[in-house]
Design an enzyme around this catalytic site. Sequence first.
Site, short mmCIF file in Angstrom:
data_model
loop_
_atom_site.label_atom_id
_atom_site.label_comp_id
_atom_site.label_asym_id
_atom_site.label_seq_id
_atom_site.Cartn_x
_atom_site.Cartn_y
_atom_site.Cartn_z
N CYS A 1 18.17 24.45 -9.67
CA CYS A 1 18.76 25.20 -10.79
C CYS A 1 17.79 25.36 -11.95
O CYS A 1 18.06 26.09 -12.90
CB CYS A 1 20.05 24.53 -11.25
N HIS B 1 26.21 31.34 -13.70
CA HIS B 1 25.07 30.53 -13.24
C HIS B 1 24.48 31.09 -11.94
O HIS B 1 24.62 30.49 -10.89
CB HIS B 1 25.54 29.08 -13.07
#
Lengths: 102, 378
Positions: free
Chosen positions: B84, B327
């Site tokens: 991420c 996200h």
Amino acid sequence: MKKLKVYSCCGHDTVVKRVYCPSCGANEISEREVEDKGSIYSFTKIHVPPSEFAHLAPYYVALVQLDGTSAKVTARMTEDIAIGDQVELDKVEDGAYLYKSV
Amino acid sequence: MTTNTYIHGIGMTKFGTHEDRTLKDLLLDASRQALEDAGRPKVDAVFVGNFLAGSMSNQEILGAIVANDLGLGFVPTAKVEGACASGGIALRQAVLAVMSGEHDTVLVAGVEKMKHAKTAEVTQAINAAMDTDSSEKSAGLTFPGFFGVLANRYFHETGASKKHLAMVALKNRENAMNNPLAQFSKATSLEEIMNARMITEPLGLFDCSPMTDGAAALVISRKPSGIHIKASSLVSGPTQMQDASDLLSIPAIGESGRRAYEKAGLGPEDIDVVEIHDCFSMTEMIAIEELGFFPRLEGWKAVEKGLTKANGEKPVNTSGGLLSRGHPIGATGVAQIYQLVRQLRGDAANQVEGARIALAQNLGGTGSYSAVHILERV
């Protein structure tokens, strides 16, 4: 057979084996067996699992504080648990530590 | 040492579901916007942050695709993977490339496409960001699972409860409602958040960042602009929960913050506006402590007082954060910078009056990577 191994150097105990100690750089990290017993340090109940564990859900993943060491181990459980509960290793299955309440 | 790199252009697609658009389409769209915002400079290199295109879209060579399809010529390119934190690490690689003297102007992009797959498949693919050769992965731990374990211990050791996590999620949703590029614009309430279905107890649906399609891009250069990248830092941390010496600390966040503050010659008190990696509500709580904005184990008190709201003393995630802006994994670290540049230019959603210094923190794995960038309006 069920004994867990803990690796120690520079005052840090862990179930994860390293090549070198991150503190002093030594490559001879001491290794010892510890008791299977411990207590629940924290936990979660997983309702949304990855596909490979879908058949097990919901299940608990617990971080177990092992007795006689500062090391902890991540385990799977099926019973309802709370922080502080006494637990012990039941079996090792497909690489996972399965714990049960004492 | 502060860097000699500046941001010249920014671009971003709307975050959400893009059923009819491909990964490449999103990537090129954000990149083109950034280049036009920068006045179409000559680009010397490209870094693309991405995590799942290989496993979920069977697509790699993203760097070459950007250079080829935008018509940038035979420039060096690379895809950067750091779970991420892929986007933040891509930016850092670009900053280093400029600082080294190798390149004058570099395009940084981040992209992800996730909404076409089922939740279980995405959860499985994301688990590649764990140490998969470990008993912990075999036990069935997941990323939301890790932060669920952390949250239960945090509750045990502090006065915090699920309500405080809900306050984080609600704040970020309220910010997203003013951001036209955010994934979620629907109003919610503490009651709805606290009663939502459980994902990994005590984390419910609103405590977890969603699956998102989207892309973001930046143009950076050694040539001066109004936005100076004052510091860039990156560290790695523990890759397994059972190896952490303190479950309630994510040392990669703290250490990346300390290094960035040192490079910038600044401290947490100097930061006017913050984008933090709130992959889960619990993560934002830990990060505001690790970055020194609030004392350890007291982040929940700051949240309770509203100090992290857009009009609070330390505004966190004015974009809506990962929880509500969305996200798209590889794009997230770049989208954080997009929001902060808008803040420093003075035309952001949830504008913080007079913002001059901004900080972005981008996390990978359960603390395996943390990248921090500090920007300054000059």
